[in-house]
Design a protein around this motif. Structure first.
Motif, mmCIF file in Angstrom:
data_model
loop_
_atom_site.group_PDB
_atom_site.id
_atom_site.type_symbol
_atom_site.label_atom_id
_atom_site.label_comp_id
_atom_site.label_asym_id
_atom_site.label_seq_id
_atom_site.Cartn_x
_atom_site.Cartn_y
_atom_site.Cartn_z
ATOM 1 N N PHE A 132 5.603 52.901 -38.874
ATOM 2 C CA PHE A 132 6.579 52.160 -38.081
ATOM 3 C C PHE A 132 5.938 51.847 -36.733
ATOM 4 N N CYS B 197 6.139 49.778 -32.904
ATOM 5 C CA CYS B 197 6.771 49.006 -31.838
ATOM 6 C C CYS B 197 5.821 49.023 -30.651
ATOM 7 N N SER C 84 10.498 52.939 -33.169
ATOM 8 C CA SER C 84 9.555 53.422 -34.178
ATOM 9 C C SER C 84 9.609 54.938 -34.310
ATOM 10 N N ALA D 218 12.640 55.676 -36.414
ATOM 11 C CA ALA D 218 12.369 55.313 -37.807
ATOM 12 C C ALA D 218 11.511 56.372 -38.492
ATOM 13 N N GLU D 219 10.481 56.846 -37.800
ATOM 14 C CA GLU D 219 9.658 57.929 -38.360
ATOM 15 C C GLU D 219 10.516 59.157 -38.632
ATOM 16 N N SER E 93 4.412 56.825 -36.848
ATOM 17 C CA SER E 93 4.798 55.761 -35.935
ATOM 18 C C SER E 93 3.732 55.645 -34.869
ATOM 19 N N ILE F 122 6.100 48.653 -41.008
ATOM 20 C CA ILE F 122 7.328 48.065 -40.505
ATOM 21 C C ILE F 122 7.207 47.892 -39.001
ATOM 22 N N THR F 123 7.308 46.661 -38.533
ATOM 23 C CA THR F 123 7.334 46.407 -37.104
ATOM 24 C C THR F 123 8.796 46.267 -36.681
ATOM 25 N N MET F 124 9.038 46.549 -35.419
ATOM 26 C CA MET F 124 10.416 46.643 -34.924
ATOM 27 C C MET F 124 10.840 45.442 -34.075
ATOM 28 N N TRP G 76 11.590 44.091 -38.644
ATOM 29 C CA TRP G 76 13.030 44.315 -38.629
ATOM 30 C C TRP G 76 13.758 43.647 -37.471
ATOM 31 N N ILE H 136 18.755 51.555 -37.760
ATOM 32 C CA ILE H 136 17.427 52.005 -38.184
ATOM 33 C C ILE H 136 17.558 52.986 -39.345
ATOM 34 N N VAL I 202 15.825 52.418 -42.956
ATOM 35 C CA VAL I 202 14.834 53.371 -43.471
ATOM 36 C C VAL I 202 15.274 53.889 -44.834
#
Length: 129
Positions: A7, A9, A16, A19-20, A35, A78-80, A97, A117, A121
């Motif tokens: 993840f 950002c 990120s 998300a992790e 992340s 995955i970018t934020m 996202w 998020i 996820v």
């Protein structure tokens, strides 16, 4: 092998990191979650720590990392929503996202981003595991 997810950002201080954390919460030992940031701040936002603690996750154990510290191949990156500030990283699956950075949001809005998020996820892990 376990799926590897990264993840990304800009600061690696909010989105990120959460998300992790969600990937570790929901995926447990079935996934490797990481992340990193393109310009890491060096600290985790205290709001992120506080709001993940509400879900019994200690984000205070994480640290803000640079993409240069992350190695290997990933099943998903995955970018934020960081646009051009997030470099291209090879992966079997890539998603952006487009999440607003919650760092200056009030508590209710921050929780809404956190919960979004978490849902994203969870859906990602269902597709990968």
């Amino acid at each position: 092998m376990k799926p590897r997810v990264l993840f990304v950002c800009v600061e690696n201080a909010n989105r990120s990191q959460m998300a992790e954390a969600f990937a570790k919460l929901y995926g447990g030992d079935r996934i490797e979650a990481y992340s990193a940031g393109s310009k890491p701040s060096g600290v985790i936002n205290p709001k992120a720590i506080r709001f993940m603690a509400e879900l019994d996750y200690d984000l205070g154990q994480h640290r803000s990392k640079s993409l240069s510290e992350i190695n290997g191949e990933f099943d998903a990156v995955i970018t934020m929503g960081c646009g051009d500030n997030c470099p291209w990283i090879p992966a079997k699956r890539r998603e952006d996202w487009q999440l607003a950075d919650p760092k200056h949001m009030d508590d209710e809005a921050y929780r809404a981003v956190r919960d979004d998020i978490g849902r994203r996820v969870q859906a990602l892990l269902e597709a990968l595991i």
